[in-house]
Design a protein around this motif. Structure first.
Motif, mmCIF file in Angstrom:
data_model
loop_
_atom_site.group_PDB
_atom_site.id
_atom_site.type_symbol
_atom_site.label_atom_id
_atom_site.label_comp_id
_atom_site.label_asym_id
_atom_site.label_seq_id
_atom_site.Cartn_x
_atom_site.Cartn_y
_atom_site.Cartn_z
ATOM 1 N N GLU A 103 0.837 -1.202 0.000
ATOM 2 C CA GLU A 103 0.000 0.000 0.000
ATOM 3 C C GLU A 103 0.872 1.252 0.000
ATOM 4 O O GLU A 103 0.575 2.240 -0.668
ATOM 5 C CB GLU A 103 -0.915 -0.016 1.227
ATOM 6 N N ASN A 107 1.089 4.230 -3.057
ATOM 7 C CA ASN A 107 0.942 5.663 -2.843
ATOM 8 C C ASN A 107 2.235 6.414 -3.122
ATOM 9 O O ASN A 107 2.212 7.561 -3.574
ATOM 10 C CB ASN A 107 0.456 5.935 -1.416
ATOM 11 N N ASN A 182 -7.555 -1.353 6.722
ATOM 12 C CA ASN A 182 -8.410 -0.392 6.014
ATOM 13 C C ASN A 182 -8.186 1.023 6.530
ATOM 14 O O ASN A 182 -8.183 1.989 5.754
ATOM 15 C CB ASN A 182 -9.883 -0.784 6.163
ATOM 16 N N GLU A 183 -7.992 1.152 7.836
ATOM 17 C CA GLU A 183 -7.702 2.468 8.411
ATOM 18 C C GLU A 183 -6.373 2.998 7.884
ATOM 19 O O GLU A 183 -6.252 4.172 7.514
ATOM 20 C CB GLU A 183 -7.651 2.381 9.941
ATOM 21 N N GLU A 185 -4.918 2.183 5.082
ATOM 22 C CA GLU A 185 -5.077 2.464 3.655
ATOM 23 C C GLU A 185 -5.700 3.842 3.427
ATOM 24 O O GLU A 185 -5.198 4.648 2.633
ATOM 25 C CB GLU A 185 -5.952 1.377 3.030
ATOM 26 N N LYS A 186 -6.779 4.134 4.133
ATOM 27 C CA LYS A 186 -7.469 5.417 3.958
ATOM 28 C C LYS A 186 -6.603 6.578 4.440
ATOM 29 O O LYS A 186 -6.525 7.621 3.781
ATOM 30 C CB LYS A 186 -8.798 5.396 4.718
ATOM 31 N N SER A 187 -5.961 6.397 5.581
ATOM 32 C CA SER A 187 -5.127 7.473 6.131
ATOM 33 C C SER A 187 -3.926 7.751 5.234
ATOM 34 O O SER A 187 -3.509 8.903 5.077
ATOM 35 C CB SER A 187 -4.648 7.101 7.537
ATOM 36 N N VAL A 189 -3.773 7.447 1.992
ATOM 37 C CA VAL A 189 -4.231 8.219 0.827
ATOM 38 C C VAL A 189 -4.273 9.703 1.172
ATOM 39 O O VAL A 189 -3.836 10.556 0.394
ATOM 40 C CB VAL A 189 -5.621 7.733 0.361
ATOM 41 N N TYR A 219 -10.757 16.043 -0.298
ATOM 42 C CA TYR A 219 -10.067 14.781 -0.046
ATOM 43 C C TYR A 219 -11.035 13.654 0.292
ATOM 44 O O TYR A 219 -10.774 12.494 0.014
ATOM 45 C CB TYR A 219 -9.053 14.968 1.084
ATOM 46 N N ASN A 220 -12.169 13.995 0.904
ATOM 47 C CA ASN A 220 -13.141 12.954 1.213
ATOM 48 C C ASN A 220 -13.713 12.354 -0.060
ATOM 49 O O ASN A 220 -13.883 11.144 -0.178
ATOM 50 C CB ASN A 220 -14.270 13.536 2.074
ATOM 51 N N LEU A 223 -11.200 10.065 -1.609
ATOM 52 C CA LEU A 223 -11.117 8.757 -0.984
ATOM 53 C C LEU A 223 -12.212 7.834 -1.502
ATOM 54 O O LEU A 223 -12.001 6.649 -1.689
ATOM 55 C CB LEU A 223 -11.254 8.899 0.541
ATOM 56 N N GLN A 224 -13.394 8.379 -1.727
ATOM 57 C CA GLN A 224 -14.532 7.560 -2.118
ATOM 58 C C GLN A 224 -14.398 7.036 -3.536
ATOM 59 O O GLN A 224 -14.843 5.954 -3.853
ATOM 60 C CB GLN A 224 -15.823 8.378 -1.986
#
Length: 288
Positions: A103, A107, A182-183, A185-187, A189, A219-220, A223-224
């Protein structure tokens, strides 16, 4: 015209062409040196970062120190093996660690793709690249420490001993690990987006390149869906961000005609939707 005059004119033309060639080669040489300088600086940074004492971390609950000295945060789990004498445990830790590393690499590539794709075209090879990359790496390591070292690793050890981990039962530890990943991964990004934004901000300050659209990225939304990214939208329209509004519209119309359902060979309704979404997104931020 005499032969002498022809020779003189030919010599002058060759001289001008040779001068132009020297200028081009010199510009390329300067750019190459700047790129090499950044690459060398990043290489030195990686070496320093990997050998820093902060890479010796205490594993919560089990109270021993593991070393994460392989850039950016990898470990061979030698201390874990010394403590538990289990190749199966260290092998499993390496497998999970690989997912986190993968991951990070994804990035990291996104960061450098942005650098190569946009800043290189503008001739910007300054310390902002190294500065943003070092911040990204440091913040990623702190994220990794919080998620993998403090939560995932001790939960894996607990699972190895067939024990519950805190409020998580032994049977649900795999789900817990997935949630932690998952946390991460999102953070990650979000951290990468901020690092890229540092470069974009510098471009605004040092050039006339219009990055108004980029600094307003939500940024939200990013992420989606990657389709909500303005960078992706420009790629869909095959259009450079510094083009004018009229040029943008021409590019949009050209693609609409190309993929219109009436076009027997290339008609593609899904492509039309993608093009429309990209155009609307760019228009939204250009008019903001």
């Amino acid at each position: 015209m005499s032969i002498l005059n022809i020779i003189i004119i030919s010599g002058s033309i060759l001289g001008v062409l040779f001068l132009i060639l020297l200028i081009v080669l010199n510009v390329r040489h300067v750019k190459k040196n700047r790129v090499n300088k950044i690459n060398i600086s990043i290489k030195h940074f990686k070496k320093r970062f990997s050998s820093h004492m902060d890479k010796h971390l205490m594993i919560p609950k089990y109270n021993y120190i593991e070393v994460f000295d392989i850039f950016p945060f990898k470990s061979n789990f030698s201390k874990t093996y010394e403590k538990f004498q289990s190749k199966g445990l260290t092998s499993y830790l390496k497998q999970v660690q690989f997912l986190f590393e993968k991951e990070w690499m994804k990035n990291g590539m996104r960061f450098f793709d942005f650098y190569v794709k946009f800043t290189r075209e503008l001739g910007i090879y300054n310390s902002i690249v190294l500065k943003s990359y070092t911040k990204l790496t440091s913040r990623t390591f702190e994220l990794y420490r919080r998620v993998f070292v403090n939560e995932v690793m001790p939960s894996i050890i607990a699972k190895y001993h067939k024990q519950d981990y805190g409020l998580t039962s032994y049977e649900r530890i795999d789900f817990f690990i997935e949630e932690q990943f998952n946390e991460f991964e999102k953070s990650l990004v979000i951290l990468t987006d901020h690092a890229i934004n540092m470069i974009a901000t510098q471009i605004v300050e040092e050039t006339e390149f219009d990055y108004r659209y980029y600094t307003k990225i939500d940024y939200n939304e990013n992420l989606q869906s990657t389709k909500s990214s303005l960078l992706n939208a420009y790629e869909v329209l095959q259009f450079k961000p510094n083009g004018t509004d009229s040029e943008l519209k021409k590019a949009y119309v050209r693609l609409i005609k190309k993929y219109h359902p009436d076009n027997v060979k290339l008609g593609d309704e899904q492509k039309i939707i993608e093009i429309n979404n990209a155009y609307e997104l760019i228009q939204k931020y250009r008019n903001a």
